[in-house]
Design a protein around this motif. Structure first.
Motif, short mmCIF file in Angstrom:
data_model
loop_
_atom_site.label_atom_id
_atom_site.label_comp_id
_atom_site.label_asym_id
_atom_site.label_seq_id
_atom_site.Cartn_x
_atom_site.Cartn_y
_atom_site.Cartn_z
N VAL A 1 0.89 -1.22 0.19
CA VAL A 1 -0.22 -0.11 -0.02
C VAL A 1 0.81 1.01 0.02
O VAL A 1 2.11 1.15 0.52
CB VAL A 1 -0.88 0.18 1.03
CG1 VAL A 1 -1.98 -0.95 1.37
CG2 VAL A 1 -0.14 0.15 2.37
N VAL A 2 0.34 2.26 -0.30
CA VAL A 2 0.99 3.51 -0.38
C VAL A 2 0.53 4.50 0.69
O VAL A 2 -0.85 4.48 0.78
CB VAL A 2 0.84 4.17 -1.78
CG1 VAL A 2 1.92 5.52 -1.70
CG2 VAL A 2 1.21 3.36 -3.04
N ILE A 3 1.57 5.19 1.35
CA ILE A 3 1.04 5.92 2.50
C ILE A 3 1.60 7.24 2.31
O ILE A 3 3.04 7.35 2.13
CB ILE A 3 1.57 5.46 3.92
CG1 ILE A 3 0.60 4.13 4.37
CG2 ILE A 3 1.24 6.49 5.17
CD1 ILE A 3 0.72 3.44 5.43
N CYS B 1 4.74 0.72 1.10
CA CYS B 1 5.15 -0.14 2.20
C CYS B 1 4.49 -1.50 1.47
O CYS B 1 3.23 -1.94 1.32
CB CYS B 1 3.99 0.40 3.27
SG CYS B 1 4.17 2.05 3.81
N ALA B 2 5.31 -2.42 1.68
CA ALA B 2 5.30 -3.95 1.11
C ALA B 2 4.57 -4.77 2.07
O ALA B 2 4.24 -5.74 2.01
CB ALA B 2 6.82 -4.26 0.96
N LEU C 1 -4.02 7.09 2.51
CA LEU C 1 -3.90 5.67 2.24
C LEU C 1 -4.15 5.41 0.77
O LEU C 1 -5.24 5.58 0.42
CB LEU C 1 -4.58 4.77 3.28
CG LEU C 1 -4.27 3.19 3.15
CD1 LEU C 1 -2.85 2.97 3.74
CD2 LEU C 1 -5.25 2.51 4.08
N GLU C 2 -3.22 4.69 -0.10
CA GLU C 2 -3.41 4.77 -1.46
C GLU C 2 -3.36 3.16 -2.12
O GLU C 2 -2.52 2.61 -1.77
CB GLU C 2 -2.76 5.88 -2.11
CG GLU C 2 -3.55 6.76 -2.98
CD GLU C 2 -2.43 7.62 -3.67
OE1 GLU C 2 -2.56 8.86 -3.35
OE2 GLU C 2 -1.74 7.16 -4.71
N GLU C 3 -4.02 2.94 -2.98
CA GLU C 3 -4.03 1.92 -3.80
C GLU C 3 -2.80 1.73 -4.47
O GLU C 3 -2.37 2.91 -4.92
CB GLU C 3 -5.01 1.64 -4.86
CG GLU C 3 -4.99 0.69 -5.85
CD GLU C 3 -5.96 1.11 -6.81
OE1 GLU C 3 -6.24 0.17 -7.88
OE2 GLU C 3 -6.66 2.32 -6.90
#
Ligand code: AMP
Ligand code: GLY
Length: 416
Positions: free
Chosen positions: A141-143, A157-158, A185-187
């Motif tokens: 996810v991407v924060i 973030c893996a 918080l991103e797809e």
């Protein structure tokens, strides 16, 4: 027309270089400018957040157009202040600058206006973020920290552990201060990236040729993220993707700007991911990209000054820009220790007498005893034009081979 540029980096050096070629230019000024920009423009000692003194300078120097380079003065409302006093400004209002200054504002704007982007959620507390992550099954996810973090507020973030660490850093340890008071918080999207910038007066838009920057420190996209280690322009984009960018990104951006009265006269930068479902916007910037600008401006043949002035005056409709037809490769030379702790004060040699089609844009240099020394992490960019990308690369790297300072590091694969 006398022009005042706000800023001091490589992007502003490139803007000064380009505007200096305009037959319409009277005198060029830059606040605060740099040692290299001072060779092209008057650089008074005024801080870029000192609105009153900048206004006073505009009156004293009879400035017809102010061109704002960095995001901080835009987010600080310099445009609103100056336009309120009748000065013409290229650069969006404070409200328009929210598209860069708040990731939440940008995502909500895209959502409201149907602009393709990654799915997202806004989280307002560390507790809410943890709860959300506990329920999340899909990684990475991407924060993203909501506010301005000098390009460092994005973490891929893996695992849940990495995501929790990002939440702790941004929201509790506040490594970017108030910028981390909320997070997006991103797809996670996959594909190739490129960026498209468009000049706009808030009514119509004029697309600049697409560019690609290289954000990682080392060749092969290894090492830490940086402000950008080089860029190429133009890069090829398929007709189908270009149509989506025109119709669903830029056109919908313009409709949103009008509907929401963002008063946007400047440049919109769309950072794009070319996913299997088509291009999606990763981020908006509300200013010229750095180092993209150092690769984009050299391939624009037309005078840039009338286009920037037309944006500021709301008269962009019907304008075009002619390109040189060449490709530009711009390679950044950084100091030893960049990005964590760059070494400064090293003498630079070999800056002069470049081949035709080669420009050296200074980002972090200073003058000492008649010579340039390093004074920042990204020290300079060598921008070289050629008939195609390999010709441009050859010229750029030949020029770089002649420039030296202790600890100099650069990527050998820009444009590959
Ligand atoms: P940004 O500052 O939002 O452009 O993010 C910086 C970099 O992080 C981008 O250039 C991408 O490489 C990466 N990135 C940002 N958002 C995403 C996403 N949703 N999916 C994958 N990578 C992303
Ligand atoms: N090169 C990306 C930026 O200017 O933010």
């Amino acid at each position: 027309m006398n022009v005042l540029i706000i800023g001091s980096g490589g992007r502003e050096h490139a803007l000064a270089w380009k505007l200096k070629q305009s037959p319409l230019l009277g005198k060029l000024h830059c606040i605060p400018g740099s040692a290299a920009i001072a060779a092209l423009a008057a650089c008074p000692e005024i801080a870029q957040d000192d609105h009153e003194r900048i206004y006073g300078y505009c009156l004293a120097a009879d400035i017809g157009l102010v061109v704002i380079g960095p995001e901080a003065p835009l987010a600080g409302g310099l445009t609103d202040f100056l336009t309120g006093k009748g000065i013409k400004v290229f650069g969006p209002s404070q409200k328009g600058a929210m598209l860069e200054a708040s990731k939440q504002f940008a995502k909500d704007f895209m959502d409201r206006n149907g602009i393709p982007t990654a799915g997202y959620a806004v989280l307002y507390s560390a507790a809410a973020a943890r709860e959300r992550l506990a329920a999340n099954k899909k990684y990475p996810v991407v924060i993203k920290a909501d506010g301005l973090a000098a390009g460092k507020g994005v973490r891929i973030c893996a695992s849940e552990a990495e995501a929790l660490a990002a939440v702790e850093d941004f929201m509790e340890r506040r490594v970017f201060g108030a910028a981390g008071s909320k997070v997006v918080l991103e797809e996670f999207l996959t594909g190739r990236e490129a960026s498209v910038m468009a000049l706009t007066d808030g009514e119509s838009a004029l697309l600049l040729p697409a560019a690609r920057d290289h954000k990682r420190l080392r060749a092969g996209d290894a090492g830490p993220n940086t402000g950008g280690m080089g860029a190429v322009c133009p890069v090829e984009i398929s007709d189908a993707d270009m149509e989506i960018i025109r119709a669903e990104v830029i056109q919908r951006f313009l409709e949103g700007v009008k509907k929401e009265r963002l008063n946007f006269r400047g440049v919109i930068y769309a950072g794009l991911m070319f996913t299997p479902e088509g291009p999606k916007v990763l981020e908006f910037n509300v200013r010229f990209g750095d180092p993209e600008t150092q690769a984009v401006l050299p391939v624009i043949k037309s005078d840039l000054l009338p286009a920037l002035a037309a944006c500021a005056e709301g008269k962009l409709a019907g304008r075009g820009l002619e390109l040189t037809g060449e490709t530009c490769v711009s390679v950044v030379a950084a100091a030893a220790g960049y990005p964590e702790a760059p070494e400064k004060g090293r003498p630079i040699t070999g800056l002069y007498d470049q081949a035709p089609g080669v420009q050296v844009f200074h980002a972090g240099t200073a003058r000492k005893d008649d010579a340039y020394i390093t004074a920042g992490g990204r020290v300079l960019a060598v921008a070289a034009c050629g008939a195609d990308v390999s010709a441009a690369r050859e010229r750029a790297y030949a020029a770089l081979a002649g420039i030296k300072f202790e600890g100099m590091q650069y990527r050998k694969d820009i444009g590959l």
